[in-house]
Scaffold this active site. Structure first.
Site, PDB file in Angstrom:
ATOM      1  N   GLY A  11     -81.867  14.402  -6.499  1.00 38.45           N
ATOM      2  CA  GLY A  11     -81.878  14.026  -5.077  1.00 38.45           C
ATOM      3  C   GLY A  11     -81.020  14.978  -4.267  1.00 38.45           C
ATOM      4  CG  PHE A  12     -79.337  15.580   0.298  1.00 32.25           C
ATOM      5  CD1 PHE A  12     -79.069  16.930   0.468  1.00 32.25           C
ATOM      6  CD2 PHE A  12     -78.600  14.651   1.018  1.00 32.25           C
ATOM      7  CE1 PHE A  12     -78.074  17.349   1.349  1.00 32.25           C
ATOM      8  CE2 PHE A  12     -77.615  15.052   1.890  1.00 32.25           C
ATOM      9  CZ  PHE A  12     -77.348  16.406   2.051  1.00 32.25           C
ATOM     10  CB  ILE A  13     -75.864  13.252  -2.463  1.00 31.78           C
ATOM     11  CG1 ILE A  13     -76.072  12.942  -0.977  1.00 31.78           C
ATOM     12  CG2 ILE A  13     -74.370  13.342  -2.790  1.00 31.78           C
ATOM     13  CD1 ILE A  13     -75.496  11.607  -0.516  1.00 31.78           C
ATOM     14  CG  ASP A  32     -84.162  12.237  -9.792  1.00 31.11           C
ATOM     15  OD1 ASP A  32     -83.186  12.429  -9.060  1.00 31.11           O
ATOM     16  OD2 ASP A  32     -85.253  11.805  -9.361  1.00 31.11           O
ATOM     17  N   GLY A  37     -86.274  12.241  -5.280  1.00 33.16           N
ATOM     18  CA  GLY A  37     -85.670  13.513  -5.701  1.00 33.16           C
ATOM     19  C   GLY A  37     -86.764  14.557  -5.891  1.00 33.16           C
ATOM     20  CG  LEU A  77     -74.922   9.949  -6.539  1.00 32.89           C
ATOM     21  CD1 LEU A  77     -73.854   9.919  -7.623  1.00 32.89           C
ATOM     22  CD2 LEU A  77     -75.008  11.345  -5.960  1.00 32.89           C
ATOM     23  CB  ALA A 118     -73.527   6.629  -5.015  1.00 36.41           C
ATOM     24  CE1 TYR A 150     -79.517   1.921  -0.037  1.00 36.52           C
ATOM     25  CE2 TYR A 150     -78.923   2.444   2.216  1.00 36.52           C
ATOM     26  CZ  TYR A 150     -78.932   2.763   0.885  1.00 36.52           C
ATOM     27  OH  TYR A 150     -78.354   3.936   0.480  1.00 36.52           O
ATOM     28  CE  LYS A 154     -75.928   1.710  -3.808  1.00 38.58           C
ATOM     29  NZ  LYS A 154     -76.295   2.185  -5.163  1.00 38.58           N
TER      30      LYS A 154
END
Ligand code: UDP
Length: 325
Positions: A11-13, A32, A37, A77, A118, A150, A154
């Site tokens: 993914g991005f991060i 992943d 991603g 993440l 995360a 969401y 989390k």
């Protein structure tokens, strides 16, 4: 050298974190399923001898236990991310964000891994305070509005991680990301900066939702990844929750203007009602600014790159990837 697992590492991060861990001399297993991603995010490190890629979902218990085998640190993440995706598919959000985290925590108790969870600023919901500290109340809207699934999912992850810390002594750190941005982030899941920059490069207009007075703070992914790694190396951080982000606020209208001034001052802004952007059930958060003093006191630093530098880096990388095509 440590052996690390990064879930969501494509993914991005996650890809920036993977790259940094490899550069620091660690071995990294990436798990992943390439749902949000992208394999190309790992292009620069794929052939690195210390990088192992497993294509699989965190919702698959076998893939999860295979990935955890032999590791010493877990960076979790992988999640259903992005307000747009979450609003469109709340079932996937809940199933991806809750059960796999519990499985992974259980595996970490058995395997003795240090665990980074995360989390997200979405856990504060729509708390009206000007700046949010980690001890503030979580204020979600009604369950009939999918956005809150969401943050709620989390928040349950956080409860689980803290419970495993208290009950089993699991060494866990929780980081709440606030609007992390940078090269390789895509606009497809609603994220505002890549959307604005793509729109600007395509000739506009930039789609500002509502009246554009909403406020966010944007941190460069490289600084955020640095904070995550420092937290994982700080014993005093274990069992703690940390806001991770920039504390420099900007409104969405100002943000659009800054991007326009960088790409082409003749570009227009188009105001779009929320209903048209996200559907009838949507509720936005009008202001999201973190208090990052707990982070700064614990690791001695915080994301501080000026927004102008962050935007320059993103515009430059989007323009050069466009010219590659
Ligand atoms: N936004 C916008 N235009 C877009 C996409 C997003 O004005 O094309 C606004 C959105 O309504 C929100 C802010 O930008 O107020 C940040 O949105 P994003 O989805 O990036 O992050 P989050 O809402 O999770 O902070």
């Amino acid at each position: 050298m440590a052996r690390c697992l990064v879930t969501g590492g494509a993914g991005f991060i996650g890809s920036h974190l993977t790259q940094r861990l490899l550069a620091d001399g660690h071995h990294v297993t990436v798990l992943d399923d390439l749902s949000t991603g992208r394999r190309e995010n790992l292009r620069d490190v794929e052939s690195h001898p210390e990088c192992r890629f497993i294509s699989g979902s965190i919702t698959d218990p076998l893939a999860l236990s295979e990935a955890v085998q032999g590791t010493e640190q877990i960076y979790h993440l992988a999640a259903a991310v992005g307000v747009k995706l979450v609003a469109e598919d709340p079932v996937r959000t809940i199933e991806t964000n809750i059960y796999p985290t519990e499985n992974l925590l259980r595996l970490a108790v058995q395997g003795g891994q240090r665990f980074y969870l995360a989390s997200t600023s979405e856990v504060y919901g729509k708390n009206p305070k000007a700046e949010w500290t980690e001890q503030d109340d979580l204020q979600f809207g009604p369950t009939s509005r999918p956005r809150w699934a969401y943050g709620c999912s989390k928040a349950i992850d956080e409860f689980l991680a803290l419970a495993y810390h208290r009950k089993y002594g699991l060494p866990v750190v929780i980081g709440r990301f606030f609007n992390v941005v940078g090269p390789r982030q895509v606009g497809s899941y609603g994220m505002v900066i890549p959307r604005f920059v793509d729109q600007a490069i395509a000739g506009g207009p930039l789609t500002v939702y509502d009246d554009g007075s909403q406020v966010r703070c944007f941190a460069h992914v490289k600084e955020v990844v640095d904070c995550v790694i420092r937290l994982m190396h700080t014993d005093a951080a274990l069992g703690g929750i940390f806001n991770i982000g920039s504390d420099q606020p900007v409104s969405m209208r100002e943000l659009a203007e800054k991007i326009i001034s960088r790409v082409d001052p003749a570009l227009a802004i188009q105001l779009i009602p929320y209903q048209q952007a996200y559907g009838d059930d949507f509720e936005d958060v009008s202001r999201r600014v973190p208090d990052v003093s707990h982070l700064a006191q614990t690791i001695g630093t915080k994301p501080s790159m000026p927004l102008s530098d962050v935007l320059d880096d993103i515009v430059r990388s989007k323009q050069s990837s466009d010219s590659d095509r």
